[in-house]
Write a protein that holds these residues in place. Structure first.
Motif, short mmCIF file in Angstrom:
data_model
loop_
_atom_site.label_atom_id
_atom_site.label_comp_id
_atom_site.label_asym_id
_atom_site.label_seq_id
_atom_site.Cartn_x
_atom_site.Cartn_y
_atom_site.Cartn_z
N ARG A 1 0.27 -2.88 -6.38
CA ARG A 1 1.12 -2.91 -5.18
C ARG A 1 2.03 -4.13 -5.18
O ARG A 1 3.19 -4.05 -4.79
CB ARG A 1 0.26 -2.87 -3.90
N ARG B 1 -4.89 4.36 6.68
CA ARG B 1 -5.49 3.14 6.12
C ARG B 1 -6.32 3.34 4.85
O ARG B 1 -7.02 2.43 4.44
CB ARG B 1 -6.38 2.46 7.18
N ARG C 1 10.83 -3.60 -6.75
CA ARG C 1 11.73 -2.53 -6.33
C ARG C 1 13.13 -3.10 -6.08
O ARG C 1 13.30 -4.28 -5.77
CB ARG C 1 11.18 -1.83 -5.08
N ARG D 1 -9.82 -6.98 0.52
CA ARG D 1 -9.54 -5.54 0.62
C ARG D 1 -10.81 -4.73 0.34
O ARG D 1 -11.09 -3.73 1.00
CB ARG D 1 -8.41 -5.17 -0.36
N GLY E 1 5.61 -7.84 7.63
CA GLY E 1 5.99 -6.86 6.61
C GLY E 1 6.28 -7.52 5.28
O GLY E 1 5.57 -8.43 4.84
N ARG E 2 7.33 -7.03 4.60
CA ARG E 2 7.71 -7.57 3.30
C ARG E 2 9.12 -8.13 3.32
O ARG E 2 9.47 -9.00 2.53
CB ARG E 2 7.66 -6.47 2.22
N ARG F 1 13.67 3.61 4.08
CA ARG F 1 13.92 2.23 4.52
C ARG F 1 15.01 2.19 5.59
O ARG F 1 14.91 1.45 6.56
CB ARG F 1 14.31 1.33 3.34
N THR G 1 2.22 4.85 -0.05
CA THR G 1 3.22 4.13 0.75
C THR G 1 4.02 3.16 -0.11
O THR G 1 5.21 2.97 0.09
CB THR G 1 2.52 3.35 1.90
N SER H 1 0.32 -7.73 0.09
CA SER H 1 -0.78 -7.04 0.78
C SER H 1 -2.07 -7.86 0.68
O SER H 1 -2.33 -8.50 -0.35
CB SER H 1 -1.00 -5.67 0.18
N THR I 1 5.10 -3.51 10.62
CA THR I 1 6.06 -2.61 9.96
C THR I 1 5.41 -1.86 8.79
O THR I 1 5.84 -0.77 8.43
CB THR I 1 7.32 -3.35 9.47
N ALA J 1 2.51 -0.51 8.93
CA ALA J 1 1.92 0.69 9.55
C ALA J 1 3.00 1.76 9.71
O ALA J 1 2.73 2.96 9.57
CB ALA J 1 1.31 0.34 10.90
N TYR K 1 5.65 2.15 7.70
CA TYR K 1 5.86 2.73 6.36
C TYR K 1 4.73 3.67 5.98
O TYR K 1 4.95 4.71 5.36
CB TYR K 1 6.05 1.62 5.31
N ARG K 2 3.51 3.31 6.36
CA ARG K 2 2.36 4.16 6.06
C ARG K 2 2.49 5.49 6.81
O ARG K 2 2.22 6.56 6.26
CB ARG K 2 1.07 3.46 6.48
N ILE L 1 11.01 -8.74 6.43
CA ILE L 1 11.44 -9.05 7.80
C ILE L 1 12.40 -10.25 7.80
O ILE L 1 13.49 -10.17 8.37
CB ILE L 1 10.23 -9.35 8.73
N SER M 1 7.94 3.68 0.13
CA SER M 1 8.72 2.60 0.74
C SER M 1 9.82 2.10 -0.21
O SER M 1 10.60 1.23 0.16
CB SER M 1 7.81 1.45 1.18
O1 DC Z 1 1.41 -4.22 4.98
P1 DC Z 1 0.86 -2.89 4.43
O2 DC Z 1 -0.09 -3.05 3.30
O3 DC Z 1 0.28 -2.03 5.51
O4 DC Z 1 2.16 -2.12 3.86
C1 DC Z 1 2.09 -0.84 3.30
C2 DC Z 1 3.21 -0.66 2.28
O5 DC Z 1 4.47 -0.63 2.95
C3 DC Z 1 3.30 -1.75 1.22
O6 DC Z 1 3.14 -1.22 -0.08
C4 DC Z 1 4.69 -2.29 1.30
C5 DC Z 1 5.41 -1.41 2.27
N1 DC Z 1 6.16 -2.21 3.24
C6 DC Z 1 7.49 -2.44 2.98
O7 DC Z 1 8.01 -2.01 1.96
N2 DC Z 1 8.22 -3.13 3.88
C7 DC Z 1 7.68 -3.62 4.99
N3 DC Z 1 8.43 -4.29 5.86
C8 DC Z 1 6.32 -3.41 5.26
C9 DC Z 1 5.57 -2.71 4.34
#
Ligand code: DC
Length: 233
Positions: free
Chosen positions: A183, A94, A190, A160, A132-133, A112, A102, A16, A38, A40, A42-43, A135, A106
């Protein structure tokens, strides 16, 4: 030859605050691609779960709830609008509080699974920049172009803090630093789809680069990849 009808799939993963959203938006605009945030999604899922008061410890209840959620990303006058079950939740998702929630929701398997399916559906024709995280590792392991965008904890916390202050939230640098560290820990420790760099991703550290410098580098690599694929048999 391009294997997808609308172009390539570009994956941008990273922690993040590394600048993924800004870069994904600008990169998509430069290439005429669609941006899919992505995070957004999850949020928005976290917000729906929270509003409905679903017990996050009850996997069956979370699973049942997630079967009926509908999250859409729309571009309205150049601005990304996030709709959750028809409601515009763009701004609501946000806050710092939603970021932490989130990070928790998540980690849940039914969340998921539900979002993975819709992200694959949204991106399968190509012509997309997904950020994302997971992808490049899980959603599109076969993405034609993968980036891992990172920056130091200090720099991400500073960004931030600036972002939230500009929106009128009262936060300190100590608080955003603690949030970023927490975060990062939740996202990378995880069990399911943890944040990690795909073996074939290009690592970009944005700590000391301007947005324009990062963008120029990434646009060039994507254009090279597209023309290589177009000219190959
Ligand atoms: O990118 P972001 O900060 O808006 O993501 C919000 C939360 O969603 C972040 O803690 C991780 C999770 N996330 C995820 O697990 N997998 C993704 N592909 C995108 C975000």
């Amino acid at each position: 030859m391009l294997s997808r009808p609308d172009g390539i799939v570009i994956a941008i993963d990273g922690p993040s605050g590394a600048g993924k959203s800004t870069i994904a938006r600008l990169l998509a605009a430069r290439l005429g691609y669609i941006q899919i945030d992505t995070g957004a999604m999850y949020r928005a899922a976290a917000l729906l779960l929270d509003c409905a008061g679903v017990d996050l410890g009850d996997t069956a209840a979370v699973g049942h709830f997630c079967k009926n959620i509908d999250i859409q990303l729309e571009a309205v006058s150049g601005r990304q609008v996030v709709r959750a079950n028809g409601m515009d939740v763009t701004d609501q998702i946000r806050t710092a509080e939603m970021s932490l929630l989130t990070s928790r929701t998540s980690t849940l398997k039914p969340v998921r699974e539900a979002l993975l399916k819709s992200q694959q559906q949204m991106g399968r024709r190509g012509g997309v920049v997904l950020e994302g995280r997971d992808i490049g590792t899980v959603v599109f392991p076969d993405a034609e172009m993968k980036f891992y965008l990172s920056a130091s904890v200090e720099e991400r916390a500073r960004r931030r803090c600036e972002e939230l202050t500009a929106k009128g939230e009262t936060v300190t640098l100590e608080e955003t630093t603690a949030d970023v560290i927490e975060r990062d820990r939740q996202d990378s420790e995880r069990d399911l789809a943890p944040l990690r760099q795909a073996d074939d991703a290009v690592a970009v550290d944005s700590s000391r680069l301007t947005i324009d410098e990062v963008l120029a580098l990434m646009v060039k690599m994507c254009r090279n990849k597209i023309s290589d694929l177009e000219s190959s048999p």
